[in-house]
Scaffold this active site. Structure first.
Site, short mmCIF file in Angstrom:
data_model
loop_
_atom_site.label_atom_id
_atom_site.label_comp_id
_atom_site.label_asym_id
_atom_site.label_seq_id
_atom_site.Cartn_x
_atom_site.Cartn_y
_atom_site.Cartn_z
N HIS A 82 0.86 -1.19 0.00
CA HIS A 82 0.00 0.00 0.00
C HIS A 82 0.89 1.24 0.00
O HIS A 82 1.96 1.25 0.61
CB HIS A 82 -0.91 -0.01 1.24
CG HIS A 82 -1.96 1.06 1.19
ND1 HIS A 82 -1.68 2.37 1.52
CD2 HIS A 82 -3.26 1.03 0.80
CE1 HIS A 82 -2.78 3.09 1.34
NE2 HIS A 82 -3.75 2.31 0.92
N GLU A 154 -3.77 2.39 -7.44
CA GLU A 154 -4.14 3.47 -6.54
C GLU A 154 -3.23 4.67 -6.76
O GLU A 154 -2.14 4.75 -6.16
CB GLU A 154 -4.02 3.01 -5.08
CG GLU A 154 -4.94 1.89 -4.68
CD GLU A 154 -5.32 1.97 -3.20
OE1 GLU A 154 -6.51 1.99 -2.92
OE2 GLU A 154 -4.41 2.04 -2.36
N GLY A 160 -7.46 9.35 -0.25
CA GLY A 160 -7.83 10.15 0.91
C GLY A 160 -7.90 11.64 0.64
O GLY A 160 -7.97 12.45 1.56
N SER A 200 -10.35 7.54 -3.36
CA SER A 200 -11.58 8.32 -3.17
C SER A 200 -12.80 7.71 -3.86
O SER A 200 -13.66 8.43 -4.37
CB SER A 200 -11.37 9.78 -3.61
OG SER A 200 -10.35 10.38 -2.83
N GLY A 221 -10.91 3.23 0.93
CA GLY A 221 -10.46 3.63 2.26
C GLY A 221 -11.59 4.28 3.04
O GLY A 221 -12.43 3.62 3.64
N GLY A 222 -11.62 5.61 2.98
CA GLY A 222 -12.54 6.40 3.81
C GLY A 222 -13.99 5.95 3.73
O GLY A 222 -14.66 5.82 4.77
#
Ligand code: PEP
Length: 242
Positions: A82, A154, A160, A200, A221-222
């Site tokens: 990552h 990514e 993020g 995102s 993620g978020g």
């Protein structure tokens, strides 16, 4: 480094009844939550993944976990390389390769992350960077093993930040990464490798991204922290299977 065991249990109570047979969904959680999540997800097809592992079998690596330690608590999936591990913890293309080889040798499903920085994108280096990262990651991996790997594209500038790559940019890079795999192995292997987009992704854009022909999934993620959003991601992300 988010959440708590109590929060995870509440999350899973909401999410489990909303899983779909059409969508493979899962969570990659911090080490302390793996066994609990595994227990919560039992009797379901929910994937429980680690966010990292060490490439060695054992030894004086204080604070690290081995593949066997993950397997000990029933884990069969692991994220490798990552961008936060690359940026903050000296993960390199070489350690990503060692981890990938180890994961495959232990029958763990690896999710290998690649992607360029904003500076690299501004210099139009995204393809060069991803080609280097993918080529090195797959060094000494034979084709039968390679097809089991999931690659997550990514772009670091989209993680993020709320800035999503356009679905066309994400598709272009996924297609390019597939061509890199085809060059290393063959077209058949490249078709079998699953390529995810991450950066995102949220309920409002997952459908458009998932419609892209070379994008097989999303690494989120978020938006994966809230059960409601997670359920929406599963529902809308299933667009490919309808
Ligand atoms: C990530 O953490 O890998 C990620 C893609 O985060 P976000 O979805 O929040 O951009």
């Amino acid at each position: 480094m988010n959440g708590s065991l109590d929060g995870l249990k509440v999350f899973m109570k909401e999410v489990l009844p909303n899983l779909s047979d059409n969508v493979e969904a899962g969570l990659a959680v911090p080490y302390t939550m793996l066994a609990t999540l595994k227990e919560e997800a039992k009797n379901s097809n929910f994937v429980v993944s680690s966010q990292n592992m060490h490439y060695d079998d054992k030894g004086a690596f204080t604070g690290e976990l081995s593949a066997d330690m993950l397997i000990d608590v029933g884990i069969n999936t692991v994220i490798i390389g990552h961008s936060e591990r690359r940026t903050y913890y000296n993960e390199t293309d070489e350690t990503v390769n060692l981890k990938l080889l180890k994961a495959l040798s232990k029958s763990l499903m690896p999710i290998v992350c690649v992607g360029e920085t904003l500076e690299e994108r501004e210099k139009s280096l995204e393809k060069e960077v991803c080609k280097r990262q993918v080529s090195k990651a797959f060094e000494n991996v034979d084709s039968l093993e390679a097809e089991k790997v999931v690659i997550a594209y990514e772009p670091i500038w989209a993680i993020g930040t709320g800035k999503t790559a356009s679905s066309q940019d994400a598709e272009d890079m996924a297609k390019y990464i597939r061509s890199v795999i085809a060059d290393i192995y063959d077209k058949d292997t490249a078709e079998k490798v699953r390529i995810q987009y991450g950066g995102s992704v949220k309920p409002s854009n997952v459908e458009e991204i998932m419609k892209m022909p070379n994008i097989d999934g999303a690494l989120v993620g978020g938006a994966s922290l809230k059960a409601d959003d997670f359920i929406e991601l599963i529902r809308k992300g299933g667009v490919k299977c309808q």
